[in-house]
Design a protein around this motif. Structure first.
Motif, short mmCIF file in Angstrom:
data_model
loop_
_atom_site.label_atom_id
_atom_site.label_comp_id
_atom_site.label_asym_id
_atom_site.label_seq_id
_atom_site.Cartn_x
_atom_site.Cartn_y
_atom_site.Cartn_z
N GLY A 73 0.83 -1.20 0.00
CA GLY A 73 0.00 0.00 0.00
C GLY A 73 0.86 1.25 0.00
O GLY A 73 2.06 1.22 -0.25
N ASN A 74 0.23 2.37 0.34
CA ASN A 74 0.92 3.66 0.28
C ASN A 74 1.71 3.92 1.55
O ASN A 74 1.29 4.65 2.43
CB ASN A 74 -0.11 4.78 0.06
CG ASN A 74 0.53 6.15 0.03
OD1 ASN A 74 1.71 6.27 -0.25
ND2 ASN A 74 -0.24 7.16 0.34
N SER A 112 2.31 6.86 -5.55
CA SER A 112 2.39 5.92 -4.43
C SER A 112 3.28 4.77 -4.86
O SER A 112 3.47 4.51 -6.05
CB SER A 112 0.98 5.40 -4.08
OG SER A 112 0.33 4.88 -5.24
N ASN A 113 3.84 4.03 -3.89
CA ASN A 113 4.80 2.99 -4.24
C ASN A 113 4.15 1.65 -4.53
O ASN A 113 4.82 0.62 -4.60
CB ASN A 113 5.88 2.84 -3.16
CG ASN A 113 5.30 2.32 -1.85
OD1 ASN A 113 4.15 2.57 -1.53
ND2 ASN A 113 6.12 1.62 -1.08
N ASP A 114 2.82 1.66 -4.73
CA ASP A 114 2.16 0.41 -5.12
C ASP A 114 1.89 0.35 -6.61
O ASP A 114 1.17 -0.52 -7.09
CB ASP A 114 0.85 0.22 -4.33
CG ASP A 114 -0.13 1.36 -4.54
OD1 ASP A 114 0.30 2.41 -5.06
OD2 ASP A 114 -1.30 1.21 -4.19
N LEU A 115 2.49 1.28 -7.38
CA LEU A 115 2.42 1.22 -8.84
C LEU A 115 3.77 0.78 -9.38
O LEU A 115 4.81 1.35 -9.01
CB LEU A 115 2.06 2.60 -9.43
CG LEU A 115 0.68 3.16 -9.12
CD1 LEU A 115 0.50 4.49 -9.84
CD2 LEU A 115 -0.42 2.20 -9.53
N GLY A 159 -3.16 3.73 2.29
CA GLY A 159 -3.80 2.76 1.40
C GLY A 159 -4.30 3.30 0.09
O GLY A 159 -5.08 2.62 -0.59
N ASN A 160 -3.89 4.50 -0.31
CA ASN A 160 -4.37 5.08 -1.57
C ASN A 160 -3.37 4.84 -2.70
O ASN A 160 -2.16 4.94 -2.50
CB ASN A 160 -4.60 6.59 -1.41
CG ASN A 160 -5.67 6.90 -0.41
OD1 ASN A 160 -6.68 6.22 -0.33
ND2 ASN A 160 -5.46 7.93 0.40
N SER A 161 -3.90 4.54 -3.89
CA SER A 161 -3.08 4.41 -5.09
C SER A 161 -3.27 5.67 -5.92
O SER A 161 -4.41 6.02 -6.24
CB SER A 161 -3.49 3.19 -5.91
OG SER A 161 -3.31 2.01 -5.16
#
Length: 326
Positions: A73-74, A112-115, A159-161
């Motif tokens: 997640g973020n 964000s680091n979930d991409l 938790g935001n993308s």
């Protein structure tokens, strides 16, 4: 050369990259080995939750940096500043690379680091970029905004993308130049660079704070890839206005979703983005001094040169002819 890593909050890019190219880090400085090129990467840490790396080098072969999603997640915000006129290539879904940062367009990326993402840096070109990595709580502490807009809430929340692009301003370019030129032997250099890093963040997040307050739409790696492709479609031929219906088909999105995600990501509507790119191209051509005002206007699809002049003056405060001599 390909370098892959996972974007977790505790990942140290320079340490692992040094191992990858069989180099050593001394005093947070990695000097590029002669066999690979020339230049350096410098790391600055202002605590475990706020770090910056400054990249300046020319390489003998293409460098492909692949960032894998952390799956956490973020927990880390990355702000990427690319300060080159040469375009580089970026992808978010391991598909065809998309040109990124043509002149001043969209040269700042907040994500964000979930991409996942893949960036290709071309060989034999001066590369200059800066990456700021900061946790949401630390950024929230720095911003200290009592009533943040929806964009800042999304970025500093959990938790935001998200993916946001901003243009590189003259002030930001100057900041980056000053940071790269600082004398690291100066015992207050770290203090100076921390101030400048915060100033960089101020400029980016001040602009983002002025964006429209709207509900955030979650962005996936596939969405990001398609949005970059649509941006490329828009600027490939600036003589023809974009047609939303056609772009939506290319993006495999509904027209509503495309318009919402594009505005959320780039901060403006598709048509306004097109007009801005059109005026920037006009300014570039006029400054070259190789084209008359009429030639530039017609090349960019204006059949009415008076309309072109009025629109240009609205953007730059001077009519095209005076601008070309300024």
């Amino acid at each position: 050369m390909i370098f892959s890593f996972t974007a977790s909050a505790d990942f140290d890019f320079m340490t692992y990259f040094a191992r990858h190219i069989q180099a050593t880090v001394q005093n947070d400085l990695l000097v590029i080995p002669d066999y690979l090129g020339q230049g350096s990467i410098r790391k600055l840490a202002f605590g475990t939750d706020f770090k910056i790396t400054i990249h300046r080098y020319i390489l003998k072969e293409d460098l492909v940096i692949h960032r894998n999603t952390s799956g956490q997640g973020n927990d880390l915000i990355t702000v990427f500043f690319y300060n080159n006129e040469q375009a580089l290539e970026i992808a978010y879904n391991e598909n065809t690379q998309i040109l990124f940062s043509q002149r001043d367009e969209s040269a700042i990326q907040v994500t964000s680091n979930d991409l996942s993402s893949t960036i290709r840096f071309p060989a034999h070109q001066q590369i200059h970029y800066v990456v700021v990595a900061i946790t949401p709580p630390r950024l929230n502490e720095l911003l200290a905004v009592s009533e943040p807009n929806s964009v800042l809430q999304t970025i500093t929340g959990s938790g935001n993308s998200f993916l946001f692009f901003e243009r590189m301003t003259t002030e930001t370019k100057l900041l980056l130049k000053n940071m790269a030129a600082v004398d690291m032997e100066d015992h207050l250099s770290n203090f100076y660079l921390q101030i400048k890093a915060q100033e960089l963040l101020y400029q980016v997040f001040h602009t983002l704070s002025l964006r429209e307050n709207t509900a955030h739409q979650t962005v996936s790696s596939i969405d990001a890839e398609r949005l970059l492709h649509i941006r490329t479609e828009i600027i490939n031929d600036l003589s023809v206005p974009p047609v939303i219906r056609n772009l939506a088909q290319v993006a495999a999105m509904s027209e509503t979703k495309l318009k919402q995600l594009f505005k959320q990501t780039f901060g403006t509507t598709i048509y306004n983005y097109y007009q801005q790119a059109r005026m920037e191209e006009a300014a570039f051509l006029l400054k070259q001094g190789k084209h008359s005002v009429g030639e530039v206007g017609y090349e960019l699809g204006f059949s009415n040169l008076s309309h072109f002049s009025r629109l240009f003056e609205k953007h730059y405060g001077l009519n095209p002819k005076r601008y070309s001599y300024s």
